[in-house]
Design a protein around this motif. Structure first.
Motif, mmCIF file in Angstrom:
data_model
loop_
_atom_site.group_PDB
_atom_site.id
_atom_site.type_symbol
_atom_site.label_atom_id
_atom_site.label_comp_id
_atom_site.label_asym_id
_atom_site.label_seq_id
_atom_site.Cartn_x
_atom_site.Cartn_y
_atom_site.Cartn_z
ATOM 1 N N TYR A 89 0.840 -1.203 0.000
ATOM 2 C CA TYR A 89 0.000 0.000 0.000
ATOM 3 C C TYR A 89 0.871 1.247 0.000
ATOM 4 O O TYR A 89 1.797 1.367 0.802
ATOM 5 N N ASN A 96 4.576 7.119 3.376
ATOM 6 C CA ASN A 96 4.580 6.144 4.478
ATOM 7 C C ASN A 96 5.984 5.644 4.799
ATOM 8 O O ASN A 96 6.232 4.431 4.864
ATOM 9 N N VAL A 97 6.911 6.598 4.963
ATOM 10 C CA VAL A 97 8.270 6.269 5.418
ATOM 11 C C VAL A 97 8.656 7.265 6.511
ATOM 12 O O VAL A 97 8.110 8.369 6.566
ATOM 13 N N ASN A 124 14.952 2.774 6.762
ATOM 14 C CA ASN A 124 13.517 2.547 6.558
ATOM 15 C C ASN A 124 13.264 1.163 5.978
ATOM 16 O O ASN A 124 12.452 0.383 6.504
ATOM 17 N N LEU A 156 14.210 -1.780 8.281
ATOM 18 C CA LEU A 156 13.183 -1.994 9.319
ATOM 19 C C LEU A 156 12.019 -2.807 8.752
ATOM 20 O O LEU A 156 11.593 -3.808 9.351
ATOM 21 N N PHE A 157 11.515 -2.397 7.593
ATOM 22 C CA PHE A 157 10.353 -3.102 7.037
ATOM 23 C C PHE A 157 10.731 -4.488 6.505
ATOM 24 O O PHE A 157 9.901 -5.405 6.536
ATOM 25 N N ARG A 215 9.131 0.523 -0.429
ATOM 26 C CA ARG A 215 8.570 -0.086 0.789
ATOM 27 C C ARG A 215 7.337 -0.925 0.467
ATOM 28 O O ARG A 215 7.173 -2.023 0.974
#
Lengths: 206, 187
Positions: B67, B73-74, B83, B86-87, B130
């Motif tokens: 999404y 969304n970072v 970033n 982490l994901f 991401r």
């Protein structure tokens, strides 16, 4: 191990964000030292230990509130709840990691605040230090949960104090009285409650 | 795969949309309409980020959905590498994929710089990285062309050519018209 690894990665992220933004901890330190200084000059000489401890606990609770208000700012402003809740990590890991980060900020503020209190008032005893340590756990457990709930609400700046301060009253009562077992019980109940309910809170916050 | 029947969403007394039926296995669903018509709300429902008020849904599990919303969304104070690392950890993805995506989206050279120093277009590219990190089977993109330059738009086109189900909400329908296999127009 995966759960612990997720908590570690998320907590590291929160500490890194604060290390770089330097927004939360400096304001907490400034507030708690200012509050204790004002109390020192406002209280008459010969004030009782209980009254002084009451002021210490007031300062600590509002300092924690300051940190909790900032706890989910990055998630709210950068839309990160959307990204986080789509991952397969357990949502309670987000709460636990955030609680660890807030606990670190609160402990850092107290490392400065407790010696300042000892210097301004009647010194510190081990029971008060133990009570502060136990109270911190309850404060971050319940405060982080309410912080996430406030992110989902419309009047978020109002909602967190409205939820958190009534819930913090037992902590202040236990802290001023030095009722350590009461604080242990409070911590256990609210930690389990927050851990178990965070999943539903974060779904609304996204 | 998306299979929805009679999908509807209300906020209090306001109806956002109602009676949406979809049966999609792959391709591109193009969602168009004016501001405030409910495009973003529909996308959030299809990405399992919001619950519908009515209807039945069959959607991939959350961890198979990518999404990208209005914002990238970072985390702005983390680097691009931090970033995605982490994901990658949260998605149980090998770290090699992080490097591969950063290379592909032209961000490898700036991987150790904070996102707050990136242009809006670079942030959008990182947001795409991401969203693609876990190789989702459903990719939901809300106004994905936002701030993308020519090279960024070409990268986006390449993503949309990949075999998966894409849902795109946009004002710029002409850009996606040729690729769209289904269309949903909100009034």
């Amino acid at each position: 191990m995966t759960y612990i690894g997720d908590v570690g990665a998320l907590a590291r992220k929160d500490l890194l964000l604060e290390l770089r933004a330097k927004e939360t901890l400096p304001s907490m330190l400034l507030f708690v030292i200012s509050a204790l200084t004002i109390f020192h000059f406002a209280l008459p000489a010969g004030t009782s230990d209980v009254a002084a401890r009451g002021l210490l606990w007031s300062a600590l609770v509002f300092t924690a509130l300051l940190g909790l208000t900032r706890a989910f700012v990055a998630e709210r402003e950068q839309g990160m709840f959307d990204a986080l809740i789509l991952t397969p990590c357990d949502r309670s890991a987000i709460w636990l990691a955030k609680s660890i980060a807030v606990l670190a900020f609160l402990a850092a503020a107290e490392v400065v605040a407790l010696p300042a209190f000892a210097a301004f008032f009647h010194g510190l005893n081990g029971r008060t230090v133990a009570a502060v340590a136990l109270a911190d756990l309850g404060i971050v457990a319940v405060g982080t949960l309410f912080g996430a709930m406030a992110v989902a609400g419309r009047a978020r700046e109002l909602l967190l104090p409205l939820l958190f301060l009534p819930a913090a009253i037992p902590i202040v009562v236990g802290g001023v009285g030095g009722y350590l077992w009461f604080l242990v019980l409070y911590d256990a109940i609210f930690a389990v409650f927050a851990w178990g309910t965070f999943e539903y809170v974060v779904a609304e916050a996204a | 795969m998306i299979r929805v029947h009679g999908l509807g969403k209300r906020f209090d007394d306001r109806r956002v949309f109602a009676g949406v039926d979809l049966d999609l296995a792959d391709g591109l669903l193009l969602v168009t309409g004016p501001n405030g018509s409910g495009k973003t709300t529909l996308l959030r429902v299809l990405a399992r980020l919001a619950a519908p008020s009515a209807g039945t849904l069959e959607l991939p599990p959350r961890e198979r959905i990518g999404y990208l919303g209005h914002s990238p969304n970072v985390y702005r104070e983390l680097t691009a590498l931090e970033n995605l690392t982490l994901f990658a950890r949260l998605y149980r993805v090998e770290r090699e994929r992080v490097g591969m995506l950063l290379e592909r989206f032209g961000l490898w050279e700036v991987r150790n710089e904070r996102v707050s120093t990136f242009s809006r277009g670079m942030q959008q590219r990182l947001g795409l990285c991401r969203a693609l990190l876990h190789d989702p089977s459903l990719l939901v993109l809300d106004e994905p062309t936002n701030a993308l330059d020519v090279q960024g738009l070409e990268l986006l086109d390449a993503v949309l050519d990949e075999p998966r189900l894409h849902v795109v909400a946009t004002h710029d329908a002409t850009r996606f018209d040729a690729r769209a296999t289904e269309r949903l127009v909100f009034a």
